[in-house]
Scaffold this active site. Structure first.
Site, mmCIF file in Angstrom:
data_model
loop_
_atom_site.group_PDB
_atom_site.id
_atom_site.type_symbol
_atom_site.label_atom_id
_atom_site.label_comp_id
_atom_site.label_asym_id
_atom_site.label_seq_id
_atom_site.Cartn_x
_atom_site.Cartn_y
_atom_site.Cartn_z
ATOM 1 N N PRO A 249 0.776 -1.243 0.000
ATOM 2 C CA PRO A 249 0.000 0.000 0.000
ATOM 3 C C PRO A 249 0.810 1.296 0.000
ATOM 4 O O PRO A 249 0.238 2.376 0.026
ATOM 5 C CB PRO A 249 -0.809 -0.119 1.295
ATOM 6 C CG PRO A 249 0.066 -0.907 2.202
ATOM 7 C CD PRO A 249 0.762 -1.902 1.324
ATOM 8 N N GLY A 251 3.586 2.446 2.085
ATOM 9 C CA GLY A 251 4.323 3.010 3.213
ATOM 10 C C GLY A 251 5.821 2.983 3.003
ATOM 11 O O GLY A 251 6.526 3.952 3.324
ATOM 12 N N LYS A 252 6.328 1.897 2.445
ATOM 13 C CA LYS A 252 7.771 1.789 2.223
ATOM 14 C C LYS A 252 8.219 2.754 1.125
ATOM 15 O O LYS A 252 9.297 3.341 1.198
ATOM 16 C CB LYS A 252 8.133 0.343 1.880
ATOM 17 C CG LYS A 252 7.801 -0.646 2.994
ATOM 18 C CD LYS A 252 8.056 -2.077 2.568
ATOM 19 C CE LYS A 252 7.629 -3.065 3.640
ATOM 20 N NZ LYS A 252 6.154 -3.117 3.821
ATOM 21 N N ASP A 267 3.821 -2.305 -8.682
ATOM 22 C CA ASP A 267 2.864 -3.276 -8.164
ATOM 23 C C ASP A 267 1.972 -3.715 -9.319
ATOM 24 O O ASP A 267 1.787 -2.973 -10.298
ATOM 25 C CB ASP A 267 2.022 -2.669 -7.042
ATOM 26 C CG ASP A 267 1.367 -3.726 -6.178
ATOM 27 O OD1 ASP A 267 1.941 -4.083 -5.133
ATOM 28 O OD2 ASP A 267 0.279 -4.210 -6.542
ATOM 29 N N CYS A 362 5.593 -10.446 5.538
ATOM 30 C CA CYS A 362 4.822 -10.280 6.781
ATOM 31 C C CYS A 362 4.235 -11.632 7.175
ATOM 32 O O CYS A 362 3.027 -11.790 7.346
ATOM 33 C CB CYS A 362 3.735 -9.224 6.625
ATOM 34 S SG CYS A 362 2.612 -9.461 5.224
#
Length: 435
Positions: A249, A251-252, A267, A362
């Site tokens: 999404p 953040g990185k 992506d 994750c």
């Protein structure tokens, strides 16, 4: 849906039930959108109903075994979701009195064509649950994590860690934010607590995320403390060309761009990348957005660093996404391993000599983490491990592995005594050898 009278609270319960039904059928959980429920308070309650039913899924199964001799009727529309939300309300939520919860559950069933014929069943089951509320609340929490996963995690992390996983599963997780730049006044305005590096944890809040201090000014973004570490460990320098593979999404991407790097964010999902772009615009940051399959993107060895947040089982996110405990199985996890290895090899091909690669998932599964580190060292001779040190984690030794990687579990104690857990992650770092 049948026509029904406009009972207060009925619409939000129907939204929660239809939402839960889609998750029970295998779809990922996503918060109820404003176009479905306009009032933020109603959305918050409906989301809490659905997520509580998901967090308590195993215990509700045990309740059903005692009060439904023949099990939940099948092909009955939203019936199962209505029953699960009704049980969750009676046992673990306190938004309305029990008699009102039962009445609204019956009306929810009646509002659905296929569930409506079971309205008396809903009433009978929930009244039985109400009468036995105390013993049902005391049901063993061991059922909350599927047996095969509990066994696997016990072997990997120990029984005490898995007991802590159960405690965290039934709690609403706190909100973690990554600050664009250090700002003690902003931390105070948010009512937050510094956790690690630029991460601030907001344990309690009354407002929606978009209404919190600094959101409109682009001073932070939502990101779990674990998810903030891979980009930090890439150690981006201003002007470096960095590829963020599987970027959504976003953040990185935001972390790398805020460090001054020239970021290419890739992506496969166009919709998700639109949201990444919108978030970057809010933050006043820039990145080149590429919508493509990671394995088809082949500009050559042009990047100083690559961050590969590989598609994985996501079992480490069960605090925020309890549905992963329902949707995962051993076969599905095993099937993710080969694509991750193809992505690792491809990411290496995009690096300049001397370039850095950070691989993360994750996931709490060794197949997707520790074993992938071993595979890289055995099969990609152009890469060598680049040890991660406690100094890069503000002196936090607990997550470091003997191989110089990072293994985060929800049960780890965070620095500064901060509570609330964290997502499970595995992070390894490599450098590409000169030819």
């Amino acid at each position: 849906m049948n026509e029904t009278r406009d009972l207060p609270g009925l619409k939000l319960r129907l939204e929660a039930a239809f939402h839960l039904k889609s998750v029970l059928e295998g779809k990922p959980f996503a918060p109820i959108a404003p176009d479905r429920l306009a009032a933020s308070r109603d959305r918050a309650l409906a989301n809490r109903m659905a997520t509580t039913a998901l967090r308590r899924h195993g215990q509700i199964d045990a309740v059903f075994k005692q009060v439904l001799a023949k099990g939940v009727p099948q092909r009955a529309g939203i019936l199962e979701a209505v029953l699960r939300i009704g049980v969750a309300q009676l046992l673990w939520l306190d938004d309305i009195p029990a008699h009102s919860a039962i009445h609204l559950a019956v009306e929810s069933a009646r509002a659905d064509k296929r569930a409506g014929r079971f309205d008396k069943l809903v009433n009978g089951v929930l009244r039985s649950v109400q009468r036995q509320a105390e013993p049902f609340k005391a049901l063993n929490g061991d059922a909350l994590i599927p047996g095969w996963l509990a066994s696997q995690w016990t072997g990997a992390y120990g029984a005490d860690a898995v007991a802590r996983f159960v405690e965290l599963l039934v709690q609403s997780p706190p909100l973690d934010l990554t600050l664009k730049s250090p700002d003690p006044d902003l931390v105070a305005a948010l009512g937050g607590q510094p956790v690690l590096g630029p991460t601030v944890r907001v344990a309690e809040r009354d407002a929606a995320v978009a209404d919190l201090a600094g959101f409109a000014q682009g001073r932070w973004w939502v990101q779990d403390v674990s998810a903030a570490l891979p980009a930090r460990l890439l150690d981006a320098a201003p002007g470096e060309k960095i590829l963020d593979l599987c970027a959504a999404p976003g953040g990185k991407t935001a972390q790398l761009a805020s460090a001054g790097a020239q970021v290419t964010a890739l992506d496969i999902s166009a919709d998700r990348m639109e949201r990444v772009r919108a978030n970057l615009d809010r933050l006043g940051l820039d990145a080149q957005i590429v919508v493509a399959d990671a394995l088809d993107y082949a500009p050559g060895p042009v990047f100083d660093a690559v961050l590969l947040d590989a598609p994985c089982s996501a079992t480490g996110t069960f605090r925020r996404h309890p549905e992963v405990l329902l949707h995962r199985n051993a076969q599905g996890i095993a099937e993710r391993v080969a694509p991750q290895r193809r992505m690792l090899a491809h990411a290496a091909s995009l690096l300049k000599p001397g370039g850095r690669l950070v691989y993360c998932v994750c996931s709490l599964e060794a197949d997707e983490g520790e074993e992938q580190l071993g595979w890289v060292l055995a099969n990609l001779p152009e890469l060598e491990a680049l040890e991660i040190t406690a100094g890069e984690l503000d002196g936090w030794h607990a997550p470091l592995t003997p191989q110089g990687a990072v293994r985060l579990t929800p049960a780890l104690d965070l620095p500064n005594g901060v509570g609330g857990g964290l997502d499970g992650f595995f992070i390894a770092r490599f450098v590409k050898k000169a030819p």
